[in-house]
Design an enzyme around this catalytic site. Sequence first.
Site, short mmCIF file in Angstrom:
data_model
loop_
_atom_site.label_atom_id
_atom_site.label_comp_id
_atom_site.label_asym_id
_atom_site.label_seq_id
_atom_site.Cartn_x
_atom_site.Cartn_y
_atom_site.Cartn_z
CD GLU A 122 -9.87 10.46 1.01
OE1 GLU A 122 -9.74 9.23 1.15
OE2 GLU A 122 -8.91 11.25 1.01
CG HIS A 154 -5.74 4.50 2.93
ND1 HIS A 154 -4.91 3.52 2.44
CD2 HIS A 154 -6.93 4.31 2.32
CE1 HIS A 154 -5.56 2.79 1.55
NE2 HIS A 154 -6.79 3.26 1.46
CB CYS A 184 -7.26 9.23 3.14
SG CYS A 184 -6.85 8.06 1.85
#
Lengths: 202, 202
Positions: B16, B137, B118
Site C-alpha cells: 500500500e 479493510h 486499509c
Amino acid sequence: MPSALILIADGTEEMEFTIVYDTLVRAGVSCTSAFVSDEHREGNSGSYESNPPFAKGSRGIKILPDTYFSPQAATPDEYDLLVIPGGAKGAETISNNSPIQHLVREYLQAGKFVGMICAGSLAALRSGLSKQPLTSHPSVREQLKDAFEYSEDPVVVSGKLITSRGPGTAFPFALTLVELLCGKEKRAEVAGPMIFPPGTFA
Amino acid sequence: MPSALILIADGTEEMEFTIVYDTLVRAGVSCTSAFVSDEHREGNSGSYESNPPFAKGSRGIKILPDTYFSPQAATPDEYDLLVIPGGAKGAETISNNSPIQHLVREYLQAGKFVGMICAGSLAALRSGLSKQPLTSHPSVREQLKDAFEYSEDPVVVSGKLITSRGPGTAFPFALTLVELLCGKEKRAEVAGPMIFPPGTFA
C-alpha cells in the site's frame, strides 16, 4: 516451506518487487531479497559483504535488501523460485549479470521456477533461453518479439518460466507464483484478504 | 507541482505504501515519506533527528523513509495530500499519534486532501471526523461502521477525504489521488504504461 530469491538493484521497479515479495510471504513462502550491484555504482566497492546498501527504486523508494547477491548462495539447491523484477535500469543490471544468466538456465534445468516481470523479461534473452511463449513490458517488446513467441497476456506460464508485463499485472503474476508453489487453494486464501475490486483479474 | 506526505511506521503494509508513493511520483507529485515512531520501539530513542531508521513492513520488507515525522514540518502549508497506509500495526501507531490526528483535521479544514487505506481508515475515527462516507479493510469495519456511512466500494471520495480497502484496491486508490491532484488526463497518462489487465478497475 517453499522458498524464493527475489533480486533487486538500483532502478528496480519498487511496486513489482514489493508486490511479489509481500504476496509470497502472505502465502508462507520464505523470501530472500538479494542486492545485485551495478558495477558502475560509485563509492560502494568492497563494502557489501555483510550489509548490503539500500537499493534505490525506479521512483525513489529506498529498500534494504535482505542480503547481497552471491551466485554460490543463489543456486536452485537453495531456492524453489528465482524472481527478476522490472524497472529499466534495475532490469539492465540484473539481466546483464552473467552469473545470473547462468542461474536462470540452472533453475530451469533443475525444474525450479523462474519469474520475470516487465523489463525483467530481458533476462530470458540475455540468458539465451529457447524460443517459447513470453511476455514483457511493451517498452522492451522489440528486443524480445523475434526470439520468443511473444504474447500480450498479463501472465504467461511456459513450463517453469513465468513472465508478466508491468506493475498493473504484478498482482496476478505474484498470485500465479503462489499457485504454482503452493496450490490453487492457497492462492484463493491469499487473494481474499487483499480485497481486489469485483471483476479484477487476480 | 503538487506534493504529498506519506506516513510509514513499523508494520505498515508495504504494498500500500509503495503503490501510492510510486504512482504519485509517476504523476509528477513530489513525495516525501515520513517515519512515525512507535513509542514502544526498542533501542532507537533519541537517534532519529536526521537519519530515520528503516521501517519494517508488515511482511518484512525494510524501507528507508525520506525523513522522520515532525508535526511542524507536516502541516497543510507544506503538502497538498497526507496519506495514511494500512497494515494493522503500522495503522495503530499512526492513528494513535495525537499530532497526526490533529493534522488530519487541519488538512481537511484547509481544503487539502487526506487519503487513508486499509486499517489506515482508523485514523478517521481517532481524529474524530464527522459521520461521512468511508471504507476500510474488512478487519476494522466493526470499529468504523457506526461512526461513518460505511461503504464497500473500492475507493470512497467524501469531499477531501479519500478512503480505500486494501492492497487489492491500492492501484485505484493511488490513481484516484492522481486524478484529484493532477486531473483525469494525468490519471490516464500514468495508468497506461502500468499495463493493467483488460477490464481491471484502475
